[in-house]
Structure formats: structure tokens, C-alpha cells
Scaffold this active site. Structure first.
Site, PDB file in Angstrom:
ATOM      1  N   THR A  88       0.840  -1.198   0.000  1.00  0.00           N
ATOM      2  CA  THR A  88       0.000   0.000   0.000  1.00  0.00           C
ATOM      3  C   THR A  88       0.873   1.245   0.000  1.00  0.00           C
ATOM      4  O   THR A  88       2.024   1.212   0.453  1.00  0.00           O
ATOM      5  CB  THR A  88      -0.925   0.033   1.233  1.00  0.00           C
ATOM      6  OG1 THR A  88      -1.801   1.158   1.152  1.00  0.00           O
ATOM      7  CG2 THR A  88      -0.129   0.139   2.519  1.00  0.00           C
TER       8      THR A  88
ATOM      9  N   ASN B  95      -0.804   3.952   1.185  1.00  0.00           N
ATOM     10  CA  ASN B  95      -1.672   4.692   2.098  1.00  0.00           C
ATOM     11  C   ASN B  95      -1.021   4.788   3.486  1.00  0.00           C
ATOM     12  O   ASN B  95      -0.861   3.778   4.169  1.00  0.00           O
ATOM     13  CB  ASN B  95      -3.037   3.982   2.175  1.00  0.00           C
ATOM     14  CG  ASN B  95      -4.050   4.784   2.951  1.00  0.00           C
ATOM     15  OD1 ASN B  95      -3.797   5.216   4.068  1.00  0.00           O
ATOM     16  ND2 ASN B  95      -5.230   4.965   2.368  1.00  0.00           N
TER      17      ASN B  95
ATOM     18  N   ASP C 210      -7.514  -5.137   0.930  1.00  0.00           N
ATOM     19  CA  ASP C 210      -8.481  -4.290   0.250  1.00  0.00           C
ATOM     20  C   ASP C 210      -9.621  -4.112   1.230  1.00  0.00           C
ATOM     21  O   ASP C 210     -10.074  -5.077   1.859  1.00  0.00           O
ATOM     22  CB  ASP C 210      -8.979  -4.903  -1.062  1.00  0.00           C
ATOM     23  CG  ASP C 210      -9.660  -3.836  -1.930  1.00  0.00           C
ATOM     24  OD1 ASP C 210      -9.108  -2.739  -2.031  1.00  0.00           O
ATOM     25  OD2 ASP C 210     -10.727  -4.109  -2.485  1.00  0.00           O
TER      26      ASP C 210
ATOM     27  N   ARG D  32      -9.930  -3.938  10.018  1.00  0.00           N
ATOM     28  CA  ARG D  32      -8.552  -4.346   9.752  1.00  0.00           C
ATOM     29  C   ARG D  32      -7.961  -5.039  10.975  1.00  0.00           C
ATOM     30  O   ARG D  32      -7.205  -6.003  10.851  1.00  0.00           O
ATOM     31  CB  ARG D  32      -7.714  -3.131   9.350  1.00  0.00           C
ATOM     32  CG  ARG D  32      -6.351  -3.499   8.778  1.00  0.00           C
ATOM     33  CD  ARG D  32      -5.686  -2.303   8.098  1.00  0.00           C
ATOM     34  NE  ARG D  32      -6.453  -1.907   6.915  1.00  0.00           N
ATOM     35  CZ  ARG D  32      -7.163  -0.794   6.827  1.00  0.00           C
ATOM     36  NH1 ARG D  32      -7.214   0.043   7.859  1.00  0.00           N
ATOM     37  NH2 ARG D  32      -7.834  -0.504   5.741  1.00  0.00           N
TER      38      ARG D  32
END
Length: 204
Positions: free
Chosen positions: A8, A10, A70, A182
Site C-alpha cells: 500500500t 496509504n 483491500d 482491519r
């Protein structure tokens, strides 16, 4: 496992992984730490498909074990949207504020009782010569009428979690990890780490 690569860019997601992995003595790296730019196109129609796609593609390119996730927001009154398009709901530029505004606009006039929603996350672990495995988690809640809090990222400011009786963005990283989608997926991952360590060793 002393180091793990998270597929990622992010920074918000990276903090979530760090909060859960660092206490285990595991250093978290992301695609931002690499010299080369890797951008995997998310062409899947489900969270699981996209997570597997990212993990396997990055692992194939770098030859290392990779964890990809995801995740996104599903709003019942919006027929499950934004779903897999959560990051780019308001456009390809992936603007958190614009995404939030679009969700709130779509829920104009919708009562509190009908604003039910959930965050969903699927983690995929892929590596050379090992079978890809996935873990999933979810967090039930509802969509607020206005933003609250300054922590977190994405839709956290408008997602109310009844367990903590606050918006996700009003929670500390530790509190969020206790109840987040998560966090739930990572809890499953940690539970299976002993078995996965065998696969990690065999794949080296």
C-alpha cells in the site's frame, strides 16, 4: 518474521499495521519505502479479489512475502456503495473529504435507523512458492450526519461505532485496533502466524 511488506501507499493504513505489528517486534514497510514505483490496478469486483491481486503481483515483482489488503465502506441505504470503490468514490484522485461528502449527500433525508453501514477488510498473504491465503474482518456501525474527530483516515470521521459510542475518528490507534475491520482481519492473521511461519521458511 522480522519484517513485512504491506502493498500500500496509504500512510493511514500503514499506521494501522504498525500499531498491530510493532508490538510483536515486526518492522512494517510499505510501497513508499521502495525506490521503484509499483502501482497495481485494482480490477477485482470484490475485496478478496483485489487483495489477492495486489499481494500476488507485488510478490511476483519483488520476490518477497507480501501482505495486501483491500477494504472499504458498505452503506446499506446506498446498496452497498461505495464498496470496492471506496478510495475513489468521488473520483480517481482519491480525495477523502470528497468521498465523505458524496456519501453524506447520498444519505440526505435518510433516517438514523436506515444509515447502517460496515467497514470490511480482506487481507491476502502471498509469497514465492507458497499458496496465497486470505483473512477477513468487519466492523458494524452507522453513518453520522456530520464529521467527528481528527484521528484515522478515509471515512472514519462519519462512521459511528456503537461499541465505543464514538466516531471511528474519535478513537486512538489502540482503541481503533480493538474493534476495526482491519484489526479483526489482522487478529486472524496473527492467530495463524505459527502455521504461516512454516510456509515463510519453506518459501525462502
Amino acid at each position: 518474521m522480522k519484517q513485512v511488506l504491506i502493498a500500500t501507499n496509504n500512510k493511514g493504513k500503514a499506521k494501522d499495521f504498525e500499531a498491530l505489528f510493532n508490538p510483536l517486534g515486526v518492522t512494517v514497510m510499505t510501497l513508499n519505502d521502495l525506490e521503484e514505483t509499483i502501482d497495481v490496478e485494482e480490477t477485482g469486483t470484490t475485496f478478496e479479489e483485489n487483495a489477492i491481486l495486489k499481494a500476488e503481483e507485488v510478490s511476483k515483482l519483488l520476490g518477497v512475502i507480501v501482505i495486501a489488503d483491500d477494504s472499504g465502506l458498505e452503506v446499506d441505504a446506498l446498496d452497498g456503495a461505495p464498496g470496492v470503490y471506496s478510495a475513489r468514490y468521488a473520483g480517481l484522485e482519491k480525495n477523502d473529504d470528497a468521498n465523505i461528502d458524496k456519501v453524506l449527500e447520498g444519505l440526505t433525508g435518510v433516517s438514523d435507523e436506515e444509515r447502517t453501514a460496515r467497514f470490511r477488510c480482506v487481507l491476502a498473504v502471498a509469497g514465492p512458492e507458497m499458496e496465497t491465503v486470505t483473512f477477513s474482518g468487519s466492523c458494524e456501525g452507522s453513518i453520522l450526519h456530520d464529521r467527528r474527530g481528527t484521528n484515522g483516515f478515509g471515512y472514519d470521521p462519519i462512521f459511528y461505532t456503537p461499541i465505543k459510542e464514538r466516531a471511528m475518528a474519535e478513537l486512538s490507534a489502540i482503541e481503533k485496533g480493538e474493534i476495526s475491520h482491519r484489526g479483526a482481519a489482522l487478529a486472524q492473521l496473527k492467530e495463524h502466524l505459527p502455521k504461516l511461519m512454516e510456509s515463510f521458511g519453506a518459501s525462502r
